[in-house]
Design a protein around this motif. Structure first.
Motif, PDB file in Angstrom:
ATOM      1  N   THR A 182       0.928   2.751  -6.653  1.00 12.95           N
ATOM      2  CA  THR A 182       0.708   2.054  -5.391  1.00 12.95           C
ATOM      3  C   THR A 182       1.001   0.584  -5.634  1.00 12.95           C
ATOM      4  O   THR A 182       0.540   0.009  -6.625  1.00 12.95           O
ATOM      5  CB  THR A 182      -0.740   2.234  -4.899  1.00 12.95           C
ATOM      6  N   HIS A 232       1.280  -6.274  -7.477  1.00  7.46           N
ATOM      7  CA  HIS A 232       0.151  -5.667  -8.163  1.00  7.46           C
ATOM      8  C   HIS A 232       0.348  -4.155  -8.150  1.00  7.46           C
ATOM      9  O   HIS A 232       0.668  -3.565  -7.112  1.00  7.46           O
ATOM     10  CB  HIS A 232      -1.166  -6.050  -7.480  1.00  7.46           C
ATOM     11  N   ASP A 257      -2.594   6.884  -6.481  1.00  8.66           N
ATOM     12  CA  ASP A 257      -3.092   6.385  -5.198  1.00  8.66           C
ATOM     13  C   ASP A 257      -4.491   5.797  -5.316  1.00  8.66           C
ATOM     14  O   ASP A 257      -5.149   5.538  -4.311  1.00  8.66           O
ATOM     15  CB  ASP A 257      -3.087   7.508  -4.155  1.00  8.66           C
ATOM     16  N   ASP A 258      -4.960   5.590  -6.552  1.00  5.90           N
ATOM     17  CA  ASP A 258      -6.326   5.093  -6.752  1.00  5.90           C
ATOM     18  C   ASP A 258      -6.310   3.575  -6.871  1.00  5.90           C
ATOM     19  O   ASP A 258      -5.963   3.021  -7.913  1.00  5.90           O
ATOM     20  CB  ASP A 258      -6.938   5.721  -8.003  1.00  5.90           C
ATOM     21  N   THR A 259      -6.668   2.904  -5.794  1.00  8.11           N
ATOM     22  CA  THR A 259      -6.726   1.442  -5.812  1.00  8.11           C
ATOM     23  C   THR A 259      -8.166   0.933  -5.865  1.00  8.11           C
ATOM     24  O   THR A 259      -8.430  -0.233  -5.551  1.00  8.11           O
ATOM     25  CB  THR A 259      -6.020   0.873  -4.565  1.00  8.11           C
ATOM     26  N   ASP A 262       0.807  -1.218   0.000  1.00  5.59           N
ATOM     27  CA  ASP A 262       0.000   0.000   0.000  1.00  5.59           C
ATOM     28  C   ASP A 262       0.846   1.277   0.000  1.00  5.59           C
ATOM     29  O   ASP A 262       0.289   2.375   0.034  1.00  5.59           O
ATOM     30  CB  ASP A 262      -0.997   0.050   1.175  1.00  5.59           C
ATOM     31  N   TRP A 287      -0.938  -0.213  -9.183  1.00  5.78           N
ATOM     32  CA  TRP A 287      -1.973   0.750  -9.526  1.00  5.78           C
ATOM     33  C   TRP A 287      -1.324   2.101  -9.823  1.00  5.78           C
ATOM     34  O   TRP A 287      -0.325   2.467  -9.186  1.00  5.78           O
ATOM     35  CB  TRP A 287      -2.944   0.961  -8.366  1.00  5.78           C
ATOM     36  N   ALA A 293      -5.908  -3.551 -10.643  1.00  4.86           N
ATOM     37  CA  ALA A 293      -4.512  -3.180 -10.875  1.00  4.86           C
ATOM     38  C   ALA A 293      -4.232  -3.105 -12.374  1.00  4.86           C
ATOM     39  O   ALA A 293      -4.787  -3.874 -13.160  1.00  4.86           O
ATOM     40  CB  ALA A 293      -3.594  -4.200 -10.213  1.00  4.86           C
TER      41      ALA A 293
END
Length: 214
Positions: free
Chosen positions: A170, A179, A184-186, A153, A181, A190
């Motif tokens: 991320t 994985h 910061d948008d999870t 994270d 992303w 992914a």
């Protein structure tokens, strides 16, 4: 004075829709003068501190930002002084495209410098891409710390295979697979799944600051 003032003047011209000629007239110079200030070619001339102060006054920005890239457009000098007096440090801020030059030891052009808590004085700043309505009013700077292991994270500055320039991602490692992303948008799936040796993690984002655009 670093040469980043050229980029800062160009940025202001675009933001305010002002031509070189209009700016030259406003500071009492000939119409070709601004062009010579901004060129990187053989005809380049260097503005005096007084001329840069006049340009800053015309655009209503702080002269220490325009001349030296210290603070942001509207950070008063006393604010910076107060920050230093209570233990703040100053770090340089770069665009993502300048980071490879910085890491290779070449001369990298910074866009500004910002005061940060002293615990972050080993970091460097990178402009964080802002999307949506915020991008018209705010700039974000992410402080990147090298040499630290990331954990799930964490937001990191990294390069994926085939990419010359780093991006913010991320990361979450599940088993042997990382994985990835964007930003910061999870909330979505992914965008990539890679192994340890397939991603070049430059550093971990430790702290960020927002500044309102003029």
């Amino acid at each position: 004075m670093n040469t980043g003032y050229q980029e800062r003047i160009t940025q202001l011209l675009k933001e305010h829709g002002v031509t070189n000629h209009e700016l030259a007239e406003a500071i009492g110079k000939g119409k070709a003068t601004i062009g010579r200030y901004l060129t990187k070619g053989a005809t380049r001339t260097y503005p005096s501190i007084e001329d840069l102060a006049l340009i800053a006054q015309y655009f209503k920005v702080q002269p220490h930002w325009l001349c030296f890239g210290i603070g942001d457009k509207h950070t008063h000098a006393q604010t910076l002084t107060n920050a230093v007096n209570v233990g703040a440090s100053t770090v340089s801020v770069y665009t993502r495209t300048e980071v490879p030059r910085l890491l290779s030891g070449e001369q990298a052009d910074s866009v500004s410098s910002i005061p940060v808590p002293s615990k972050h004085n080993n970091c460097f700043g990178v402009l964080y891409p802002v999307s949506g309505a915020l991008s018209y009013k705010w700039d974000c700077v992410a402080l990147v710390e090298q040499g630290q292991e990331w954990v799930n994270d964490d937001i990191v500055l990294a390069r994926l295979p085939g990419n010359d320039y780093p991006e913010f991602f991320t990361l979450v490692k599940i088993g042997a697979v990382i994985h990835v992303w964007y930003g910061d948008d999870t909330s979505k799936n992914a965008i990539h799944q890679v192994m340890d040796d397939e991603i070049d993690v430059i550093g971990v984002v430790r702290w960020g600051t927002w500044s309102k655009r003029g």
